[in-house]
Design a protein around this motif. Sequence first.
Motif, short mmCIF file in Angstrom:
data_model
loop_
_atom_site.label_atom_id
_atom_site.label_comp_id
_atom_site.label_asym_id
_atom_site.label_seq_id
_atom_site.Cartn_x
_atom_site.Cartn_y
_atom_site.Cartn_z
N HIS A 402 0.71 -1.06 -0.12
CA HIS A 402 0.61 -0.11 -0.09
C HIS A 402 1.41 1.55 -0.07
O HIS A 402 0.40 2.66 -0.95
CB HIS A 402 -0.71 0.01 1.21
CG HIS A 402 -1.88 -1.54 1.16
ND1 HIS A 402 -2.70 -1.32 0.00
CD2 HIS A 402 -2.12 -2.11 2.51
CE1 HIS A 402 -3.62 -2.20 0.05
NE2 HIS A 402 -3.06 -2.82 1.61
N TRP A 434 -9.02 0.50 7.73
CA TRP A 434 -8.09 -0.60 7.79
C TRP A 434 -8.03 -1.35 8.83
O TRP A 434 -8.13 -1.97 9.44
CB TRP A 434 -6.25 -0.48 6.91
CG TRP A 434 -7.05 -0.71 5.77
CD1 TRP A 434 -8.03 -1.02 4.32
CD2 TRP A 434 -5.94 -0.19 4.21
NE1 TRP A 434 -7.51 -0.58 2.91
CE2 TRP A 434 -5.99 -0.04 2.90
CE3 TRP A 434 -4.76 0.19 4.72
CZ2 TRP A 434 -5.43 0.59 2.08
CZ3 TRP A 434 -4.04 1.51 3.43
CH2 TRP A 434 -4.03 1.23 2.29
N HIS A 445 -8.68 -6.30 2.32
CA HIS A 445 -7.29 -5.14 2.05
C HIS A 445 -5.97 -5.79 1.80
O HIS A 445 -4.73 -4.95 1.83
CB HIS A 445 -8.16 -3.79 2.60
CG HIS A 445 -8.57 -3.54 1.35
ND1 HIS A 445 -9.69 -3.03 2.55
CD2 HIS A 445 -8.99 -2.84 0.29
CE1 HIS A 445 -10.62 -2.82 1.72
NE2 HIS A 445 -10.39 -2.09 0.25
#
Length: 474
Positions: A402, A434, A445
């Motif tokens: 990310h 998250w 994710h």
Amino acid sequence: MLISKPATKHKLKSTRKMAKRKTENRNFQDRWETDYMFIVVKDKPICLVCGANVSVSKEYNIRRHYETRHHDKYKDLNANERLKKVEEMKKGLMSQQTMFTKSKSQSEAAVKASFIVAQEIAKSARPFNEGEFVKMCMVKICEVVCPEKKQAFLNVSLSRNTVAERACELATNLQEQLMRKGEDFVAYSLAVDESSDTSDTAQLSIFIRGVDSNLCVTEELLGLKSMHGTTTGKDIFEEVSKCVDEMKLPWDKLVGLTTDGAPAMCGQKSGLVGRMREKMREKQAGELTVYHCIIHQEALCGKALKMDHIMSTVTQVVNFIKAKGLNHRQFKSFLEELGADHSDMPYHTEVRWLSRGKVAKRFFELREEICLFMESKGKDTTELRDEKFQCELAFLCDIMNHLDALNLQLQGRAHVITDMYYAVRAFRTKLRLWESQMQQGNLAHFLCCQVMKEQTATAVMPFAQFAEKLIYWR
């Protein structure tokens, strides 16, 4: 003395007649081709015999040239023979002109092609002698695809010295263009960064972003300076100041300075920032706004996860595999025998932005093969096979993935600070999402964590610990 009206009209009329006769006498006549062996090319009469041109298209001048130079040679030709001779000479002259134009066009195309190849070689940071290899490849291809064009490819000069000269000319031209644009800047800012190359020579890169009165933004590399001695704030300031003066940029239009946050850069007294502000006070310029590079800040935030113990273990294993040639060759052969998805492991390089995430992800994907190889070398793999370690490695890989995506959004040309700010704000919003999902055990994710959850017991995955790190991070 006054002139009567009828006399004035008569004078104007006679003047017009004289001008008309003068113009008519200077128009090229078709009969001059056979009478005097002349032809008109681009409004200029040219002799078909010797190629000389007459400045004034007047029959007297053309006849005088023919009678004094060529009359004796062609006086015995009859009308048909003269006409035939004129046609032959016309065809010869036209073919010469066509050949000259074609050769000139081919020469210009060859020079242009040489510049294009030199630009590509310089952009890819390849040796200048690569041009000869490129030319050899082009000629070989030409022999197969279009043999009739082989000479055109041979005319392209790509020797080592030629490519070096072309690269210098391109660099000089770019510098001149930047200087001309700099004259129209109403404001500009600088970004300065210092790093070492493979020979441990410090390289100071200076970038400029300027805007003119039409709000056209120019963003270019202002200079790349090699620093062979110390790299103190004074040394960096002298190089930056010299670069600004060489490009003839006005100090009073400098409005911003971006650095990487190192002490030599951001020191308020002896650092680059302090010295630049002092310089601007001497020049009676405006206030200098100082920024900390947003990508450096993002990289520093990534280290706040406090998972260095995972990355240090990964780095040690990678260095053991790749530091020695024998281990490296055996490891690649080992992966090939096992039919692994990857054939090698990359090095971790601190100076490269995306290196950390790529190495961690590759290590996670080859974790089983790495454990087997380390055991074959007699190394202890207890830590590598520990489920908690592998879960933390998976979490680190997902977070780094990310972060790398955010890093790529912040990089590149033509980015303004508002776009970068919105990207960072969006990332912080994602962190809240998250963190909430991690507390609920939702790994939508976190793909690597999903893999570990399937391979281990649910109780082993420390969801609360990972959620706490996300809370602290944002």
